[in-house]
Design a protein around this motif. Structure first.
Motif, PDB file in Angstrom:
ATOM      1  N   SER A 176       6.927  -5.839  -7.363  1.00 54.94           N
ATOM      2  CA  SER A 176       6.005  -5.704  -6.238  1.00 54.94           C
ATOM      3  C   SER A 176       6.477  -4.588  -5.310  1.00 54.94           C
ATOM      4  O   SER A 176       7.636  -4.169  -5.340  1.00 54.94           O
ATOM      5  CB  SER A 176       5.916  -7.021  -5.459  1.00 54.94           C
TER       6      SER A 176
ATOM      7  N   LYS B 190       6.856  -4.934  -2.165  1.00 50.87           N
ATOM      8  CA  LYS B 190       7.841  -5.529  -1.249  1.00 50.87           C
ATOM      9  C   LYS B 190       9.218  -5.594  -1.884  1.00 50.87           C
ATOM     10  O   LYS B 190      10.237  -5.426  -1.211  1.00 50.87           O
ATOM     11  CB  LYS B 190       7.378  -6.921  -0.831  1.00 50.87           C
ATOM     12  N   LYS B 191       9.274  -5.841  -3.187  1.00 48.51           N
ATOM     13  CA  LYS B 191      10.567  -5.870  -3.865  1.00 48.51           C
ATOM     14  C   LYS B 191      11.202  -4.490  -3.863  1.00 48.51           C
ATOM     15  O   LYS B 191      12.427  -4.355  -3.737  1.00 48.51           O
ATOM     16  CB  LYS B 191      10.392  -6.363  -5.302  1.00 48.51           C
TER      17      LYS B 191
ATOM     18  N   TYR C 196      10.407  -1.849  -1.633  1.00 43.57           N
ATOM     19  CA  TYR C 196      10.579  -1.266  -0.294  1.00 43.57           C
ATOM     20  C   TYR C 196      11.077  -2.259   0.757  1.00 43.57           C
ATOM     21  O   TYR C 196      11.510  -1.847   1.833  1.00 43.57           O
ATOM     22  CB  TYR C 196       9.246  -0.698   0.204  1.00 43.57           C
ATOM     23  N   GLY C 197      10.973  -3.563   0.476  1.00 45.61           N
ATOM     24  CA  GLY C 197      11.333  -4.554   1.482  1.00 45.61           C
ATOM     25  C   GLY C 197      10.143  -4.915   2.364  1.00 45.61           C
ATOM     26  O   GLY C 197       9.035  -4.390   2.222  1.00 45.61           O
ATOM     27  N   ASP C 198      10.364  -5.822   3.313  1.00 41.79           N
ATOM     28  CA  ASP C 198       9.283  -6.308   4.176  1.00 41.79           C
ATOM     29  C   ASP C 198       8.712  -5.222   5.075  1.00 41.79           C
ATOM     30  O   ASP C 198       7.602  -5.362   5.606  1.00 41.79           O
ATOM     31  CB  ASP C 198       9.792  -7.467   5.052  1.00 41.79           C
ATOM     32  N   SER C 199       9.445  -4.129   5.252  1.00 41.07           N
ATOM     33  CA  SER C 199       8.968  -3.064   6.136  1.00 41.07           C
ATOM     34  C   SER C 199       7.696  -2.401   5.616  1.00 41.07           C
ATOM     35  O   SER C 199       7.027  -1.666   6.346  1.00 41.07           O
ATOM     36  CB  SER C 199      10.057  -1.998   6.305  1.00 41.07           C
ATOM     37  N   VAL C 200       7.349  -2.662   4.355  1.00 45.66           N
ATOM     38  CA  VAL C 200       6.163  -2.041   3.765  1.00 45.66           C
ATOM     39  C   VAL C 200       4.876  -2.733   4.200  1.00 45.66           C
ATOM     40  O   VAL C 200       3.777  -2.190   4.025  1.00 45.66           O
ATOM     41  CB  VAL C 200       6.270  -2.060   2.221  1.00 45.66           C
ATOM     42  N   GLN C 201       4.967  -3.921   4.798  1.00 45.44           N
ATOM     43  CA  GLN C 201       3.769  -4.703   5.106  1.00 45.44           C
ATOM     44  C   GLN C 201       2.760  -3.967   5.984  1.00 45.44           C
ATOM     45  O   GLN C 201       1.551  -4.015   5.704  1.00 45.44           O
ATOM     46  CB  GLN C 201       4.172  -6.024   5.762  1.00 45.44           C
TER      47      GLN C 201
END
Length: 421
Positions: free
Chosen positions: A254, A256-257, A259-264
């Protein structure tokens, strides 16, 4: 080998070398080692120079997948003799100038075939290796399937015709190219309607991007469900008997996996637009699944991420939308054009894609019917060094580079062994 030399060797092999070369820690250790060597007697200087040259060459190696700590090149295939075809040009232009070529490129191509005479729609693949020889750019090797650099080896990606009791399929499968695994060879074209079919959109480093179509029977009618995913290459190293009708349950990567939560916020910005399909239907935006389905596609000479949004009317289908993200080096280690599109189109008005080498001595221009590679020294040459004819509906799905020796030589040797058979 002294302990500190062994430490440096492990540092070189542990992770992929990105466009920036060594890590800061490894640079520091190399610098310390060089200071120690300078204090030694003059009789060690020839040995020291050889080691230094090897380390500098390794720092320039932009090969995106050379990262396995166990480190060895693929062996010769059993029963195959090494055949030299380095003198075979890729439609080499007569009277081409000599250029210092310091890069080699593996180009992966996908050809899409329309349904005809009972044969369903499907895709086939080929890989070619271009490298220099005495100032001339030549096609060193070519073969079926996608030969993808991965860690210290090469993976062979081919479509496999997996037939279950009632669910024939045409899916992508990967295996180590140097093994004797029969899955190295692409299956013949499918002869029956497919329940599951896959198409490769991108291959590089350790990732692939795949589109899937699953045909389900709903109230006596066959309905196609379309999906798109990014997977790790190991996700498709699978048994030929494996077949799934639930793509969302398969392993995938995904946003998010990656880039991390900062991609939201970037995902929310795309979803807020609620793009419409051609029939006026608004795309669905399920927040829990946003960013699970996405693709890596070729756009204006660059690999870019695109978010998939879904709608459902007569079929389950997706629409790709741009997202304000740049792919990290873990996905694409080198992907930069050395020349602007105005200059590219001044050379080829029909250009639809382009790429340039890490050393900026080569620029490739992709049109509908060929790939033409030109010399570049700040401005583009007007005569191509080599051209590669393209089949109808054939497009680029992989561009991977090796820079300088000994790595170019390694790729030439491996390409001849793993593609030319």
């Amino acid at each position: 080998m002294e302990p500190i030399d062994d430490e440096l060797k492990k540092g070189l092999a542990s992770e992929p070398l990105t466009r920036n070369g060594f890590s800061d820690a490894l640079k520091k250790r190399i610098g310390e080692r060089l200071d120690e060597r300078e204090a030694k007697s003059r009789r060690w200087l020839p040995w020291f120079s050889a080691v230094s040259a090897s380390l500098v060459a390794a720092s320039l190696f932009l090969y995106v997948g050379w990262m396995n700590s166990q480190g060895h090149l693929p062996d010769v295939l059993p029963g195959k003799q090494e055949e030299s075809i380095a003198a075979t040009p890729a439609q080499q232009t007569e009277g081409q100038p000599e250029v210092e070529i310091r890069s080699a490129v593996l180009i992966g191509l996908r050809a899409d075939h329309s349904p005809i005479a009972g044969v369903p729609e499907y895709s086939s693949y080929r890989t070619l290796l271009l490298a220099g020889n005495q100032g001339k750019l030549q096609k060193v090797a070519e073969g079926d399937g996608i030969l993808m650099p991965y860690k210290t080896e090469f993976m062979k990606i081919v479509p496999q015709n997996q037939t279950g009791t009632t669910e024939p399929s045409w899916v992508l499968n990967a295996s180590v190219a140097s093994s004797s695994n029969k899955l190295r060879t692409a299956a013949p074209r499918p002869a029956v309607s497919l329940k599951v079919s896959e198409k490769l959109l991108f291959a590089g480093n350790r990732y692939i991007s795949v589109s899937q179509t699953v045909r389900k029977n709903e109230q006596g009618k066959e309905v196609p469900y379309d999906y798109v995913w990014v997977k790790e290459i190991q996700d498709v190293v699978q048994s030929p008997s494996k077949l799934t009708m639930q793509p969302a349950s398969e392993p995938h990567v995904s946003l998010k996996k990656l880039y991390g939560d900062s991609v939201q916020p970037d995902l929310n910005a795309v979803a807020a637009g609620k793009p419409l399909f051609s029939n006026g239907e608004a795309a669905k935006v399920p927040q829990d699944d946003l960013g699970e389905s996405w693709a890596i596609v070729r756009k204006q000479g660059q690999w870019v991420p695109q978010l998939a949004l879904y709608g459902s009317k007569d079929a389950y289908r997706y629409q790709l939308s741009d997202v304000s993200l740049t792919l990290p080096d873990s996905v694409v280690s080198y992907d930069r054009l050395a020349v602007g599109w105005n200059e590219i189109r001044s050379v080829r008005a029909d250009a639809k894609d382009a790429f340039s080498s890490p050393r900026n001595e080569l620029v490739g221009i992709v049109s509908d019917d060929e790939i033409a590679v030109y010399p570049f020294d700040g401005t583009m040459g007007r005569k191509p060094l080599a051209t590669v004819p393209l089949a109808p509906n054939e497009s680029v799905v992989m561009i991977q580079w090796a820079v300088d020796e000994p790595f170019i030589g390694m790729w030439k040797d491996s390409g001849k062994k793993l593609l030319s058979y």
